[in-house]
Design an enzyme around this catalytic site. Structure first.
Site, PDB file in Angstrom:
ATOM      1  N   ASN A  11       0.877  -1.169   0.000  1.00 45.85           N
ATOM      2  CA  ASN A  11       0.000   0.000   0.000  1.00 45.85           C
ATOM      3  C   ASN A  11       0.916   1.221   0.000  1.00 45.85           C
ATOM      4  O   ASN A  11       1.490   1.562   1.031  1.00 45.85           O
ATOM      5  CB  ASN A  11      -0.892  -0.023   1.250  1.00 45.85           C
ATOM      6  CG  ASN A  11      -1.729   1.236   1.371  1.00 45.85           C
ATOM      7  OD1 ASN A  11      -1.750   2.072   0.459  1.00 45.85           O
ATOM      8  ND2 ASN A  11      -2.423   1.377   2.497  1.00 45.85           N
ATOM      9  N   TRP A  12       1.052   1.820  -1.170  1.00 42.51           N
ATOM     10  CA  TRP A  12       1.994   2.943  -1.293  1.00 42.51           C
ATOM     11  C   TRP A  12       1.484   4.223  -0.630  1.00 42.51           C
ATOM     12  O   TRP A  12       2.229   5.191  -0.488  1.00 42.51           O
ATOM     13  CB  TRP A  12       2.296   3.201  -2.777  1.00 42.51           C
ATOM     14  CG  TRP A  12       3.393   2.334  -3.318  1.00 42.51           C
ATOM     15  CD1 TRP A  12       3.897   1.209  -2.729  1.00 42.51           C
ATOM     16  CD2 TRP A  12       4.124   2.512  -4.536  1.00 42.51           C
ATOM     17  NE1 TRP A  12       4.896   0.676  -3.531  1.00 42.51           N
ATOM     18  CE2 TRP A  12       5.053   1.455  -4.626  1.00 42.51           C
ATOM     19  CE3 TRP A  12       4.077   3.459  -5.563  1.00 42.51           C
ATOM     20  CZ2 TRP A  12       5.940   1.330  -5.708  1.00 42.51           C
ATOM     21  CZ3 TRP A  12       4.947   3.327  -6.642  1.00 42.51           C
ATOM     22  CH2 TRP A  12       5.867   2.273  -6.702  1.00 42.51           C
ATOM     23  N   LYS A  13       0.182   4.245  -0.296  1.00 46.86           N
ATOM     24  CA  LYS A  13      -0.420   5.458   0.288  1.00 46.86           C
ATOM     25  C   LYS A  13      -0.104   6.665  -0.614  1.00 46.86           C
ATOM     26  O   LYS A  13      -0.104   6.507  -1.832  1.00 46.86           O
ATOM     27  CB  LYS A  13       0.069   5.657   1.725  1.00 46.86           C
ATOM     28  CG  LYS A  13      -0.179   4.381   2.560  1.00 46.86           C
ATOM     29  CD  LYS A  13      -0.010   4.554   4.042  1.00 46.86           C
ATOM     30  CE  LYS A  13      -0.266   3.222   4.739  1.00 46.86           C
ATOM     31  NZ  LYS A  13      -0.223   3.309   6.195  1.00 46.86           N
ATOM     32  N   HIS A  98      -9.687   1.054   4.805  1.00 46.93           N
ATOM     33  CA  HIS A  98      -8.431   1.334   5.522  1.00 46.93           C
ATOM     34  C   HIS A  98      -8.707   2.325   6.656  1.00 46.93           C
ATOM     35  O   HIS A  98      -9.499   3.256   6.498  1.00 46.93           O
ATOM     36  CB  HIS A  98      -7.383   1.902   4.561  1.00 46.93           C
ATOM     37  CG  HIS A  98      -6.006   1.879   5.153  1.00 46.93           C
ATOM     38  ND1 HIS A  98      -5.603   2.801   6.087  1.00 46.93           N
ATOM     39  CD2 HIS A  98      -4.972   1.034   4.973  1.00 46.93           C
ATOM     40  CE1 HIS A  98      -4.355   2.520   6.453  1.00 46.93           C
ATOM     41  NE2 HIS A  98      -3.950   1.447   5.792  1.00 46.93           N
ATOM     42  N   GLU A 167      -5.561  -5.066  10.270  1.00 42.93           N
ATOM     43  CA  GLU A 167      -4.561  -4.029  10.521  1.00 42.93           C
ATOM     44  C   GLU A 167      -4.901  -3.318  11.831  1.00 42.93           C
ATOM     45  O   GLU A 167      -5.709  -2.373  11.830  1.00 42.93           O
ATOM     46  CB  GLU A 167      -4.555  -2.997   9.393  1.00 42.93           C
ATOM     47  CG  GLU A 167      -4.165  -3.545   8.052  1.00 42.93           C
ATOM     48  CD  GLU A 167      -3.547  -2.467   7.159  1.00 42.93           C
ATOM     49  OE1 GLU A 167      -2.459  -2.721   6.629  1.00 42.93           O
ATOM     50  OE2 GLU A 167      -4.121  -1.380   7.009  1.00 42.93           O
ATOM     51  N   GLY A 173       2.479   2.018  11.219  1.00 43.55           N
ATOM     52  CA  GLY A 173       3.510   3.053  11.250  1.00 43.55           C
ATOM     53  C   GLY A 173       4.170   3.266  12.599  1.00 43.55           C
ATOM     54  O   GLY A 173       4.888   4.251  12.792  1.00 43.55           O
ATOM     55  N   SER A 211       3.262  -2.222  10.339  1.00 45.33           N
ATOM     56  CA  SER A 211       4.698  -2.225  10.660  1.00 45.33           C
ATOM     57  C   SER A 211       5.443  -3.485  10.205  1.00 45.33           C
ATOM     58  O   SER A 211       6.443  -3.861  10.807  1.00 45.33           O
ATOM     59  CB  SER A 211       4.915  -2.011  12.163  1.00 45.33           C
ATOM     60  OG  SER A 211       4.517  -0.709  12.526  1.00 45.33           O
ATOM     61  N   GLY A 232       2.877  -1.178   4.242  1.00 47.82           N
ATOM     62  CA  GLY A 232       2.881   0.248   3.937  1.00 47.82           C
ATOM     63  C   GLY A 232       4.273   0.744   3.584  1.00 47.82           C
ATOM     64  O   GLY A 232       4.783   0.497   2.489  1.00 47.82           O
TER      65      GLY A 232
END
Ligand code: 13P
Length: 250
Positions: A11-13, A98, A167, A173, A211, A232
């Site tokens: 997921n490149w966001k 998400h 998630e 993160g 993470s 991520g």
């Protein structure tokens, strides 16, 4: 280790430009020589979907989107993109639910509508669920997950088109990850909730996200029920993403 198909989904966001195609080329070169049964999907910003799908002619990598508007047709929704448009651009998968979009206002009901519109376009769904740290500390993880699942998944949907990503919000993160015994219980719970909805014998695919990196990936490989990962930050680097896949099988 079994030879079960594993998903590695990036997921490149809000990351990437046209030049980022080199990340995908590098991952593709690696996958061409890697013999394990993987499915690799990179969910990139909408601005890159069409360009990447035209450039990557590979059976090893699928390009996906990260969200869509719930409205099925064209309409007066400034700045929005719907599933029809994403399908047209080449997206084969889409992340929905998400937590970053839930905190922007996506309710279970809206997510339900988004799933319905993406399924109509035959796009595969990556449906995210997860609890906050407060909910976890209050012992509410299972009721939160059940509520998210029941609030967004209809039994008429095609279960084969839906992958779930667990998630925990407190893990995204932060470098923090759940304990193995927690993951085992939660994955069994999610699979049984889905099986109840779909009255289906074969359990759904459930991914872990939060993470995940090239260092901690070995820890997850001991948990049988995890069918793959939603990654991520570490999916924004070809080396880190490749090392995650390699180290998982070490
Ligand atoms: P990180 O891997 O950066 O924690 O992000 C996880 C995530 O939100 C994937 O959807």
């Amino acid at each position: 280790m079994t030879n079960k198909l594993k998903y590695f989904i990036g997921n490149w966001k809000m990351f990437g430009d046209l030049g980022s195609i080199k990340i995908i080329f590098r991952i593709n070169r690696f996958l061409n020589t890697f013999k394990k049964r993987n499915k690799v999907v990179l969910c990139v910003p909408n601005t890159l979907i069409h360009y990447f799908t035209k450039k990557i002619k590979s059976k090893n990598i699928f390009i996906g989107a990260q969200n869509c508007h719930q409205y099925k047709n064209y309409g007066a929704f400034t700045g929005s993109v719907n599933a029809l448009m994403l399908k047209n651009a080449g997206a084969k998968f889409i992340i929905l639910g998400h937590s970053e979009n839930r905190s922007d206002g996506d309710t279970n009901h809206i997510i339900n509508k988004k799933i319905e519109s993406a399924l109509k376009q035959k796009i595969n769904i990556i449906f995210c669920i997860g609890e906050t740290i407060r909910e976890k500390n209050k012992g509410k993880t299972f009721s939160v997950l059940r509520n998210q699942i029941k609030g967004s998944i209809n039994k008429i949907y095609n279960p084969n088109k839906i992958i779930i990503a667990y998630e925990p919000i407190w893990s995204i993160g932060t470098g923090k990850i759940p304990k193995a015994f927690e993951l085992r219980k939660i994955f069994k719970f999610i699979k049984s909730e889905f099986s109840k909805i779909f009255k289906k014998k074969s359990p759904p695919k459930v991914l872990y996200g939060g993470s995940v990196n090239d260092k901690n990936i070995r820890f997850f490989s001991s948990i049988y029920d995890i069918d793959g990962f939603l990654i991520g930050a570490s999916s924004q680097s070809a080396k880190k993403f490749i090392d995650i896949i390699k180290n998982y099988y070490k």
